[in-house]
Write an enzyme that holds these catalytic residues in place. Structure first.
Site, PDB file in Angstrom:
ATOM      1  CD  GLU A  81      -0.587   1.144   3.480  1.00 41.97           C
ATOM      2  OE1 GLU A  81       0.303   2.317   3.328  1.00 41.97           O
ATOM      3  OE2 GLU A  81      -1.781   0.911   4.225  1.00 41.97           O
ATOM      4  CB  CYS A 113      -2.408  -5.568   5.812  1.00 36.67           C
ATOM      5  SG  CYS A 113      -2.154  -3.973   6.432  1.00 36.67           S
ATOM      6  CG  HIS A 235      -2.596  -8.595   8.948  1.00 34.68           C
ATOM      7  ND1 HIS A 235      -1.401  -8.341   8.818  1.00 34.68           N
ATOM      8  CD2 HIS A 235      -3.323  -7.388   9.510  1.00 34.68           C
ATOM      9  CE1 HIS A 235      -1.400  -6.883   8.792  1.00 34.68           C
ATOM     10  NE2 HIS A 235      -2.559  -6.543   9.018  1.00 34.68           N
TER      11      HIS A 235
END
Lengths: 350, 389, 135
Positions: A81, A113, A235
């Site tokens: 990103e 992400c 994550h």
């Protein structure tokens, strides 16, 4: 025939800043903030580092572990990103820098992400279909939180590259499944310097809903339970969310410890789960099973069921520093230097 | 080859000359030299100009025609030549003008050197100086001009035990000489401590190890030697000239503590002049950094290799020492308007050999030498001068 | 100082991957690529082969730059070094990931990939090698 990870490589910049040193500038209790997030420090890219350099370093670390011809790589996808260019791919630089150009396809991915795990799935498809021998999936970020914002305590830098293919597979991916909805929990509008987020909305309806649902889908598809895995990695936007999610899914602390890098380096966004996976591959043995669930805001999760094979012994895992070593090799910055390195100080045009 | 002599010299003051333009400076030096030689403009056959980078410093190329024009020579339609060769451009212009006369093509040539460096900011000026190094393989990677010389200094310290104090002695000596030169940029003595305590530029070189950025111009009038007597009682003959080149990038050179171009240019000049280093009483060498003078006095064989530091500290190169080096103050104290350097060095040597150097006069000076570098030593030019009488 | 786009672009192979040449006549390795071998001269014309350096070498000399060009303002003071590559050829590069006071002549270093500069905030970004202490 199964597709999987043929080699892997990660990169974490050396610079770090502690939550305490961020908090003191904004009149906040940074130490408490760090404890709350379960983050001791976050990595900071040097002034000559960006997603392109991190991606190249990770890709080179990946290729240094194996004796494969880089021109056999048919696709390079870089998920991030924080690509240095809004228009002009990061992936083409990586392709040139590892000697894969020009006969290949390359593109940049963006899904908050989880752009890196999206690249894994794409290259799995391309190699399983025999369109190409290998594909390189990279997740890397030099993420920024707005000064003083809660995100500033965690948004960090790092990345990893995974070489995906069906030959010489060191970690087979037997199953992958995704869970995707339209959930605006975190975003950055075109032209905006810093991202915005929905505060506590990023928790239950976003991270947890997607990660837990996706994980359950994977259990179902793989016919497994938490106990069957040696490692689990999620994550890791902070050191709290993945621990809570793991617990709800039935994982024990010993299973998630190896891949939980966020505590030492912060949230490397697109790099986060992939760096965690690399840390696990640094120490995994043949037969080990790994459960991995990524998350990207906006929102979606990609889950993977991996099994480490005998091929892991043929990879030169010591050819490049391990993730653990890179996490330990740190130089701490004060906030002023951090602000300078991150371009937060208004400068005269060079 | 016909013999060539210097019959006139002139220079502007050197320094930060805010109210003077490139044109003003070039004209002043040229007119002074022409006046010194008692020439009429009809006597001049050609104008040669040494200039490093007017294009970058003042956005003006084609400065050869410009200087002739503003010197009132436009109607003469003289051939004008601008020479570029980094910091050595003035010395190369001198050599080329000498050849033009020696060949019989011209009889009298005005050689000018000029640079206007303060019309750009200091960071930009430093970047322009760096462009005489290898832009693609040195500068792009962050090597500054000072940084490249600093790496030579570091290596010299490593191989020969040269110290920062010895390098500082170069600056102290040249400032002492500069204090005796009314045209020098710095006419003030400094101490070793002041040099050592100055802020770093590129370790191990501090601010006082570096020559300044300057505006200024210098000019000499060259004449075929037979005719020279008509214009001057003390024509100064150019006894020998040598020029040599080397790898552009410092890292490609054979040795980091010897500038081969200087060694070879020196040998060529001494060979032509049938002279030896010991025959020279006064030398102007390229001291853009203190280490450069140490390398120069070694590479020109005035001092044994590796001993340049101690020799300077012991005063062997001081005014009326074993050999008087940089009596003008050198680039360090007289100033460093790059294009003017080689010509200004010749002006000083001519003054010394004429016996017109005032308080900084070298006693019994009959033979003098100039040594000029381009880049980090990819070009070197050596000229030897002698009194014609 | 900014660079024209094609001027940098045409050197990408050497700046990213340390591509030089090897003389087909005497075997000498050069970096960056040369069309003529400095040792063999005319004999080498047409025989210069593409050659990739291994990326490892040692410090021959170094400096710490304090007066920096605009492009390097953020990094000062930074270390520049002349590095002798294991193949014998030398090059000039920035040393990173090391404190200036820890640099030594003879120190082993290896190539890494970093940003070299950019043409302002809107312009092209240039990348290439820098060296760090060998692990």
């Amino acid at each position: 025939m199964k597709s999987g990870i043929v080699s892997y490589g990660g990169y974490i910049p050396r610079y770090r800043i502690r939550p305490k040193d961020i908090g003191v500038v904004w009149g906040a209790d940074g130490e408490a903030m760090g404890r709350g997030l379960n983050i001791r420090a976050k990595s900071v890219p040097g002034p000559d580092e960006d997603v392109i350099t991190i991606s190249v370093e990770a890709a080179r670390a990946c290729m240094a572990k194996v004796d494969l011809d880089p021109t056999d790589i048919g696709a390079i996808y870089v998920g991030s990103e924080s690509h240095p260019y809004a228009v002009k791919p990061t992936a083409t630089v990586v392709a040139e820098a590892i000697g894969s150009a020009p006969v290949l396809t390359a593109a940049d991915f963006e899904f908050a992400c989880k752009a890196g795990t999206a690249a894994i799935q794409t290259t799995m498809g391309l190699t399983l279909s025999k369109m190409m021998k290998y594909g390189l999936a990279i997740g890397a970020d030099t993420s920024q939180g707005a000064p003083g914002d809660a995100l500033e305590y965690s948004a960090s830098a790092g990345g990893a590259a995974l070489l995906i293919g069906v030959d010489h597979v060191a970690a087979e991916i037997a199953h992958t499944v995704s869970f995707t909805t339209d959930t605006p929990d975190f975003w950055r509008r075109e032209g905006q310097r810093y991202p915005s987020h929905g505060g506590r909305f990023t928790g239950e309806p976003a991270y947890f809903k997607h990660v837990l649902n996706c994980a359950q889908l994977l259990f179902k598809r793989a016919g497994t339970t938490a106990e069957e895995y040696d490692y689990a990695v999620f994550h890791q936007p902070n050191g709290k969310f993945p621990v809570r999610a793991a617990k709800q899914l039935g994982f024990k602390e010993g299973q998630i410890d190896a891949g939980l890098c966020v505590r030492e380096i912060g949230n490397t966004y697109s790099g986060a789960i992939m760096v965690g996976l690399c840390a696990i591959l640094d120490e995994a043995d043949p037969g080990d099973r790994i459960f991995a669930v990524g998350y990207g805001s906006g929102a979606g999760s990609d889950a993977f069921d991996l099994t480490v094979t005998e091929e892991i012994r043929k990879i030169r895992r010591d050819a490049t520093p391990s993730i653990k070593e890179m996490m330990a090799d740190s130089v701490f910055l004060d906030y002023a230097t951090y602000a300078k390195y991150r371009g937060k100080i208004l400068m005269r045009e060079a | 080859m016909r013999d060539v002599a210097v019959i006139g010299v002139g220079e502007t003051e050197f320094g930060e000359l805010w109210d003077r333009s490139f044109r003003d400076l070039g004209i002043e030096a040229g007119l002074k030299a022409i006046q010194d030689a008692k020439l009429r403009s009809e006597d001049i056959d050609a104008v040669y100009i040494g200039n490093m980078s007017a294009g970058k410093f003042i956005d003006q190329e084609h400065v050869s025609a410009l200087v002739a024009d503003y010197s009132g020579l436009a109607d003469m339609h003289l051939p004008t030549v601008r020479v570029e060769g980094g910091g050595a451009c003035g010395a190369i212009a001198l050599l080329q003008a000498r050849l033009a006369i020696a060949s019989g093509m011209h009889d009298i040539v005005v050689v000018g050197g000029a640079e206007k460096m303060t019309d750009v900011g200091e960071v930009q000026a430093a970047e322009i100086l760096s462009s005489t190094a290898d832009q693609e393989w040195e500068s792009v990677f962050g090597a500054t001009f000072a940084g490249l010389y600093a790496m030579m200094a570091r290596r010299h310290m490593h191989e020969f035990g040269t110290t920062r104090e010895q390098m500082a002695a170069v600056a102290v000596k040249n400032h002492k000489n500069g204090a005796l030169n009314p045209e020098a940029q710095f006419q003030k003595e400094i101490t070793i401590d002041a040099v050592l305590q100055a802020p770093w530029v590129a370790e191990p070189l501090g601010l006082f190890d570096c020559a300044p950025l300057s505006d200024g111009a210098a000019a000499v009038v060259l004449c075929e030697a037979q005719r020279a007597r008509k214009f001057s009682d003390t024509p100064i003959r150019i006894a020998g000239s040598g020029q040599a080149s080397d790898f552009l990038a410092l890292h490609d050179r054979r040795d980091l503590t010897t500038l081969d171009a200087t060694v070879i240019a020196g040998k060529r000049a001494f060979h032509e002049a049938k002279m030896m280093p010991k025959d020279v009483q006064v030398a102007e060498v390229h001291d853009n950094f203190t280490i450069s003078e140490i390398l120069a006095i070694e590479d020109l064989r005035f001092i044994e290799k590796g001993k340049g530091g101690p020799a300077t500290a012991e005063g062997l190169t001081a005014l009326n020492g074993k050999i008087s080096v940089n009596t003008s103050g050198g680039l360090k104290a007289r100033g460093q308007p790059v294009g003017a350097t080689g010509v200004a060095q010749a002006v000083e040597i001519v003054r010394q050999l004429r016996g017109e150097a005032g308080k900084r006069q070298v006693v019994g000076a009959r033979h003098g030498l100039t040594h000029t570098l381009g880049g980090t030593g990819a070009t070197a030019v050596v000229h030897l001068f002698e009194r014609g009488d | 100082m900014t660079l024209a786009i094609p001027r940098f672009w045409r050197e990408i192979q050497s700046r990213y991957n340390l591509i030089g040449t090897k003389c087909g006549s005497c075997g000498k390795v050069d970096f960056p690529p040369r069309a003529v071998c400095p040792v063999c001269g005319r004999k080498s014309i047409g025989k210069m082969q593409r050659f990739q350096l291994g990326g490892k070498g040692s410090v021959v000399t170094y400096t710490v730059i304090h007066d920096a060009p605009a492009q390097f303002e953020m990094q000062k003071p930074y270390v520049m070094a002349i590095i002798e590559m294991d193949e014998g050829v030398r090059l000039t590069s920035q040393l990173i990931d090391v404190k200036p006071e820890d640099v030594r002549i003879g120190m082993k270093v290896q190539a890494s990939f970093r940003k070299l500069g950019q043409e302002g905030d809107a312009g092209v970004i240039h990348y290439g090698y820098k060296f760090r202490p060998a692990g």
